[in-house]
Design a protein around this motif. Structure first.
Motif, PDB file in Angstrom:
ATOM      1  N   VAL A 118       0.832  -1.199   0.000  1.00 11.28           N
ATOM      2  CA  VAL A 118       0.000   0.000   0.000  1.00 11.28           C
ATOM      3  C   VAL A 118       0.871   1.255   0.000  1.00 11.28           C
ATOM      4  N   ALA A 121       2.312   1.635  -3.445  1.00  7.13           N
ATOM      5  CA  ALA A 121       1.291   2.057  -4.403  1.00  7.13           C
ATOM      6  C   ALA A 121       0.964   3.537  -4.245  1.00  7.13           C
ATOM      7  N   LYS A 122       1.103   4.048  -3.040  1.00  6.18           N
ATOM      8  CA  LYS A 122       0.735   5.439  -2.770  1.00  6.18           C
ATOM      9  C   LYS A 122       1.634   6.427  -3.504  1.00  6.18           C
ATOM     10  N   ALA A 127      -2.251   7.094  -7.848  1.00  7.13           N
ATOM     11  CA  ALA A 127      -2.780   6.817  -6.512  1.00  7.13           C
ATOM     12  C   ALA A 127      -3.964   7.715  -6.143  1.00  7.13           C
ATOM     13  N   GLU A 131      -7.755   6.283  -5.346  1.00  7.78           N
ATOM     14  CA  GLU A 131      -8.388   6.477  -4.041  1.00  7.78           C
ATOM     15  C   GLU A 131      -9.754   7.147  -4.158  1.00  7.78           C
ATOM     16  N   LEU A 138      -5.719   1.007  -2.731  1.00  4.04           N
ATOM     17  CA  LEU A 138      -4.309   1.005  -3.130  1.00  4.04           C
ATOM     18  C   LEU A 138      -3.746  -0.412  -3.232  1.00  4.04           C
ATOM     19  N   LEU A 141      -4.501  -1.520  -6.654  1.00  3.00           N
ATOM     20  CA  LEU A 141      -3.546  -0.915  -7.583  1.00  3.00           C
ATOM     21  C   LEU A 141      -2.213  -1.659  -7.527  1.00  3.00           C
ATOM     22  N   TRP A 251      -2.864   6.996 -15.745  1.00  5.08           N
ATOM     23  CA  TRP A 251      -1.424   6.808 -15.542  1.00  5.08           C
ATOM     24  C   TRP A 251      -0.644   7.659 -16.549  1.00  5.08           C
TER      25      TRP A 251
END
Length: 257
Positions: A118, A121-122, A127, A131, A138, A141, A251
């Motif tokens: 997590v 991923a943040k 991110a 969220e 996350l 992801l 992305w």
């Protein structure tokens, strides 16, 4: 579904290098993506070990059940772990304790890895977008990037769909597990498909804009298939592809060129 792979894929879904003209991973993201992918592989290996230990424990309980009855074996297993009662509970606990103790230890360490996933991923460019998407977190992801790598390496959403087991093959059929030489063309991984199936189910349960996409597609599919289950499966598959398309676009918008 079952439960994964090198950064970058070619059009055929196999590992390769990013093509000229598409976004490349910045130096700042290369390290966290590489660590994320390794941590994800570790998480998956431990999760498989947990499931194997659970199955072994249940197999021992089945040996204690009269006639090997599965339903009774399940009651014995639950009673041994403190849920319900059964005359064979103590015997079962003695038999399965080493397995459940090992499983619980693995689960504890897996939870630590998931916390790290997590955090990794943040720092990814999408991110904040993730969220804000209902039904997606996350860790989801991290699962996608863990299986697919840097999303900048995919020239279009269709290539990401194929990586995650959602492509439509040239013959019009869906991507699936097949044998022989066709397996290379399909490039299908049950583990990657499972990631998307679980994510789609979470989105459907959570509601929100993507759930509306699912609802509309389900109505459309209802007139084309014979059962409600088929309509659900096709609508959820459509939803999963829509999410991957939007994730890929987000992305690219957020990533440095």
């Amino acid at each position: 579904m079952a439960e994964n792979s090198e950064i970058g894929v070619r059009a055929d879904g196999e590992s390769g290098h990013a093509q000229p003209g598409i976004h490349a991973t910045s130096a700042a993201l290369a390290a966290p993506i590489a660590e994320l992918r390794e941590q994800w592989r570790r998480r998956q290996a431990w999760h498989r070990a947990e499931k194997a230990l659970t199955l072994q424990a249940k197999a021992l309980c089945r040996r204690l059940a009269e006639g090997g009855d599965k339903a009774e074996a399940d009651r014995i297993y639950k009673a041994a772990l403190g849920t319900g009662s059964h005359q064979m509970a103590d015997v079962a606990l003695a038999a399965i304790f080493p397995l459940t103790e090992a499983r619980d230890g693995i689960a504890k360490h897996r939870a630590t890895v998931e916390k790290r996933l997590v955090k990794l991923a943040k720092v990814l460019p999408v991110a904040p977008w993730v969220e804000e998407t209902r039904g997606v977190g996350l860790l989801s992801l991290a699962a996608i990037v863990g299986e697919a790598g840097d999303l900048s390496a995919y020239a279009n959403p269709a290539k990401l769909w194929k990586r995650m087991g959602l492509a439509v093959m040239p013959d019009g059929g869906r991507q699936r597990r097949v044998g022989g030489v066709e397996a290379l063309d399909h490039g299908y991984s049950p583990a990657r498909r499972c990631v998307m199936w679980n994510l789609g189910a979470c989105i459907v349960k959570a509601g929100g804009p993507l759930k509306a996409v699912y609802d509309a597609r389900k109505l459309y599919e209802a007139d084309r298939v014979e059962t409600k289950a088929h309509a659900h499966n096709r609508a959820q598959r459509y939803l999963e592809k829509r999410f991957l398309r939007d994730l890929w676009s987000a992305w690219r918008r957020a990533s440095p060129c």
